[in-house]
Motif scaffolding. Structure first.
Motif, PDB file in Angstrom:
ATOM      1  N   VAL A   1      17.639  17.213   4.358  1.00  0.00           N
ATOM      2  CA  VAL A   1      16.544  16.400   4.898  1.00  0.00           C
ATOM      3  C   VAL A   1      17.052  15.014   5.264  1.00  0.00           C
ATOM      4  O   VAL A   1      16.719  14.474   6.337  1.00  0.00           O
ATOM      5  N   GLU A   2      17.857  14.418   4.376  1.00  0.00           N
ATOM      6  CA  GLU A   2      18.389  13.085   4.641  1.00  0.00           C
ATOM      7  C   GLU A   2      19.234  13.071   5.913  1.00  0.00           C
ATOM      8  O   GLU A   2      19.154  12.124   6.711  1.00  0.00           O
ATOM      9  N   SER A   3      20.039  14.106   6.096  1.00  0.00           N
ATOM     10  CA  SER A   3      20.869  14.182   7.295  1.00  0.00           C
ATOM     11  C   SER A   3      20.015  14.282   8.561  1.00  0.00           C
ATOM     12  O   SER A   3      20.267  13.590   9.559  1.00  0.00           O
ATOM     13  N   GLN A   4      18.997  15.134   8.520  1.00  0.00           N
ATOM     14  CA  GLN A   4      18.089  15.273   9.666  1.00  0.00           C
ATOM     15  C   GLN A   4      17.367  13.960   9.951  1.00  0.00           C
ATOM     16  O   GLN A   4      17.235  13.551  11.109  1.00  0.00           O
ATOM     17  N   LEU A   5      16.907  13.315   8.880  1.00  0.00           N
ATOM     18  CA  LEU A   5      16.154  12.072   9.047  1.00  0.00           C
ATOM     19  C   LEU A   5      17.024  10.975   9.639  1.00  0.00           C
ATOM     20  O   LEU A   5      16.600  10.259  10.558  1.00  0.00           O
ATOM     21  N   ALA A   6      18.228  10.821   9.119  1.00  0.00           N
ATOM     22  CA  ALA A   6      19.121   9.774   9.627  1.00  0.00           C
ATOM     23  C   ALA A   6      19.401   9.978  11.109  1.00  0.00           C
ATOM     24  O   ALA A   6      19.402   9.016  11.899  1.00  0.00           O
TER      25      ALA A   6
ATOM     26  N   SER B   1       0.847  -1.193   0.000  1.00  0.00           N
ATOM     27  CA  SER B   1       0.000   0.000   0.000  1.00  0.00           C
ATOM     28  C   SER B   1       0.883   1.243   0.000  1.00  0.00           C
ATOM     29  O   SER B   1       1.999   1.234   0.526  1.00  0.00           O
ATOM     30  N   LEU B   2       0.358   2.305  -0.616  1.00  0.00           N
ATOM     31  CA  LEU B   2       1.058   3.580  -0.681  1.00  0.00           C
ATOM     32  C   LEU B   2       0.356   4.573   0.225  1.00  0.00           C
ATOM     33  O   LEU B   2      -0.835   4.838   0.067  1.00  0.00           O
ATOM     34  N   VAL B   3       1.094   5.109   1.180  1.00  0.00           N
ATOM     35  CA  VAL B   3       0.557   6.087   2.120  1.00  0.00           C
ATOM     36  C   VAL B   3       1.051   7.470   1.729  1.00  0.00           C
ATOM     37  O   VAL B   3       2.232   7.648   1.435  1.00  0.00           O
ATOM     38  N   LEU B   4       0.137   8.424   1.719  1.00  0.00           N
ATOM     39  CA  LEU B   4       0.474   9.800   1.349  1.00  0.00           C
ATOM     40  C   LEU B   4       0.421  10.688   2.588  1.00  0.00           C
ATOM     41  O   LEU B   4      -0.542  10.635   3.352  1.00  0.00           O
ATOM     42  N   ARG B   5       1.461  11.510   2.741  1.00  0.00           N
ATOM     43  CA  ARG B   5       1.456  12.474   3.838  1.00  0.00           C
ATOM     44  C   ARG B   5       2.150  13.756   3.395  1.00  0.00           C
ATOM     45  O   ARG B   5       2.940  13.761   2.450  1.00  0.00           O
ATOM     46  N   LYS B   6       1.858  14.820   4.118  1.00  0.00           N
ATOM     47  CA  LYS B   6       2.371  16.134   3.749  1.00  0.00           C
ATOM     48  C   LYS B   6       2.988  16.800   4.963  1.00  0.00           C
ATOM     49  O   LYS B   6       2.462  16.693   6.075  1.00  0.00           O
ATOM     50  N   GLY B   7       4.113  17.495   4.747  1.00  0.00           N
ATOM     51  CA  GLY B   7       4.766  18.209   5.836  1.00  0.00           C
ATOM     52  C   GLY B   7       6.268  18.131   5.721  1.00  0.00           C
ATOM     53  O   GLY B   7       6.797  17.555   4.751  1.00  0.00           O
ATOM     54  N   PRO B   8       7.008  18.680   6.684  1.00  0.00           N
ATOM     55  CA  PRO B   8       8.471  18.582   6.672  1.00  0.00           C
ATOM     56  C   PRO B   8       8.903  17.117   6.625  1.00  0.00           C
ATOM     57  O   PRO B   8       8.560  16.334   7.522  1.00  0.00           O
ATOM     58  N   ALA B   9       9.649  16.747   5.598  1.00  0.00           N
ATOM     59  CA  ALA B   9       9.883  15.332   5.309  1.00  0.00           C
ATOM     60  C   ALA B   9      10.530  14.574   6.455  1.00  0.00           C
ATOM     61  O   ALA B   9      10.089  13.473   6.810  1.00  0.00           O
ATOM     62  N   ALA B  10      11.590  15.116   7.040  1.00  0.00           N
ATOM     63  CA  ALA B  10      12.283  14.396   8.106  1.00  0.00           C
ATOM     64  C   ALA B  10      11.338  14.121   9.273  1.00  0.00           C
ATOM     65  O   ALA B  10      11.286  13.002   9.810  1.00  0.00           O
TER      66      ALA B  10
END
Length: 463
Positions: free
Chosen positions: A93-98, A56-65
């Motif tokens: 974003v990738e750095s924040q997420l990690a 399933s594909l979930v959609l969301r909106k907002g700051p990615a991290a």
């Protein structure tokens, strides 16, 4: 879903897989109207393909991290996988997420994104990116073929349902007014359509590509750019399919070589964007910062609407408005007309293309505009000012392209269709044309516009 390294790796674990798509208006450049329309169709197609494999594909909106971190915690995920995007906002974003996932005790792994090679691979001795295409392309070719594309997962192990946004709530598609009829007529977004276009191109069109790619009156291009823009097809898939086609039929070699160099130009532009995140707003050549651009709202509006009085220019801009694309040769003529004949800032044209192109790419769009303006990497010589009449006569000799997109000129004979202002009153009346009423007079004289442009360029180069 094919050649998606992150999805491939996640599926290989054998664990349940949740696919998440996040719209983050704070990361990178906000999409234009045409690309928003394409995104909606593409997400529907992707959601159906994932569902057909059990996911399933979930959609969301907002700051990615933040959104991805919260989603991982909410779903009880053990790991998060994503494909890298070699652009400054996305790397942040990738750095924040990690870091966030590490604090939560959730594993993470990133994979090569939608480039043939990472920007770090092609550098000068002092670590800078290349600013001229030919040596860039030679370096890329010297690296050999990129990794083979990965197959789509045959099956995804379903995960518990997690709530997401309803696609329609994002208001990606126009409603009142609904201006997307021409886009729906011209395009079918999605991976299946992308693969079919690639097969058709390599089976038929590529044989005539070297000669026909510059002819807007012929179906001589691949039509793959919006599919590439949205990741429905990867450059690795195109590269290997093209190489396989050449091996199978060596006669395709010249067309394939030219086509792959166009893929290389896309890569070159993305590498430029990696090194210059403000590519859409700042001149790469800073001596252009004092260029004497003219502010002319009336001329800009006439250009945007395809009412310049130059048929090849007007045809291109009307094609763009209706279909979301413009033939590549015509893009160069149209762009040159704006920045040189009208002396309007290239950023105005770049912004219009960004909003109206379905293939508006964050690297190619500004890099190409800077190339035409003469302020970019590997830029066109400042003294190259396309004559729109001669360009039309050379690349649309029978007027087929103009007649399609500028129907008020459909009865004009071919010898005059690219210069209706030179027709006699009898010839105009016979074609049903009243210059200045049914079709505009040229908004600028070519010779005077060229002379003014050369004077402006000479001034800035002296400075």
């Amino acid at each position: 879903m094919s050649d998606h390294p992150a999805l491939h790796a996640a599926a290989k674990t054998g664990a349940p897989v949740l696919c998440l798509f996040v719209v983050d208006d704070t990361a990178g450049r906000a999409p234009g109207a045409a690309t928003r329309w394409w995104l909606a169709q593409s997400l529907r197609s992707l959601g159906a393909a994932i569902a057909a494999r059990g996911g399933s594909l979930v959609l969301r909106k907002g700051p990615a991290a933040k959104v991805i971190g919260e989603f991982a915690r909410e779903s009880g995920a053990r790991a998060v996988y994503w494909n890298e995007i070699a652009q400054a906002p996305h790397r942040a974003v990738e750095s924040q997420l990690a870091a966030m996932l590490a604090r939560l005790g959730i594993g993470s792994q990133s994979f090569p994104g939608d480039l043939l090679v990472p920007p770090s691979v092609i550098r000068t001795k002092d670590g800078r990116g290349l600013r001229v295409f030919t040596p860039f392309w030679r370096r890329l070719l010297s690296l050999g073929d990129p990794p083979k594309p990965l197959p789509a997962p045959k099956q995804l192990r379903p995960a518990p349902n997690i709530a997401g946004d309803v696609l329609e709530s994002w208001r990606l598609e126009p409603s009142k007014p609904d201006w997307a009829g021409g886009l729906r007529e011209a395009w079918t977004p999605g991976e299946a359509s992308a693969r079919a276009r690639l097969r058709d191109f390599l089976s038929h069109t590529v044989r005539r590509y070297v000669g026909d790619r510059d002819r807007p009156d012929r179906d001589g291009t691949s039509g793959l750019s919006p599919h590439l823009r949205f990741g429905e097809l990867s450059p690795r898939q195109i590269w290997h399919a093209a190489r396989f086609a050449t091996d199978d039929d060596p006669a395709l070699g010249p067309g394939i070589a030219k086509f792959l160099s166009e893929l290389g130009w896309r890569e070159f532009c993305r590498h430029l964007l990696h090194d210059h995140p403000n590519l859409a707003t700042a001149n790469l050549q800073t001596n252009f910062d004092g260029f004497p651009w003219k502010r002319d709202a009336k001329a800009l509006a006439a250009w945007q609407r395809g009412r310049t009085g130059y048929p090849i220019v007007d045809a291109g801009l009307r094609e763009l408005w209706h279909t979301g694309v413009m033939h590549n040769r015509v893009r160069m003529v149209v762009a040159s007309f704006l920045v040189k004949h009208l002396l309007i800032d290239w950023r105005e044209g770049e912004a219009w293309f960004w909003d109206t192109l379905v293939d508006a790419d964050a690297g190619s769009n500004p890099a190409n505009w800077q190339w035409v303006a003469g302020c970019g990497a590997d830029a066109a010589p400042y003294f190259r000012v396309f004559n729109p009449q001669l360009q039309g006569e050379k690349f649309d000799p029978d007027g087929t392209y103009v007649r399609r997109w500028v129907p008020e000129l459909e009865d004009m004979p071919a010898r005059l269709i690219h210069r209706p202002w030179q027709a006699t009153p009898i010839e105009l009346a016979s074609a049903g044309i009243t210059l200045g009423k049914t079709y505009p007079q040229p908004i600028v004289d070519h010779a005077k516009g060229r002379e003014r442009a050369l004077a402006a360029y000479t001034t800035i180069r002296k400075g």
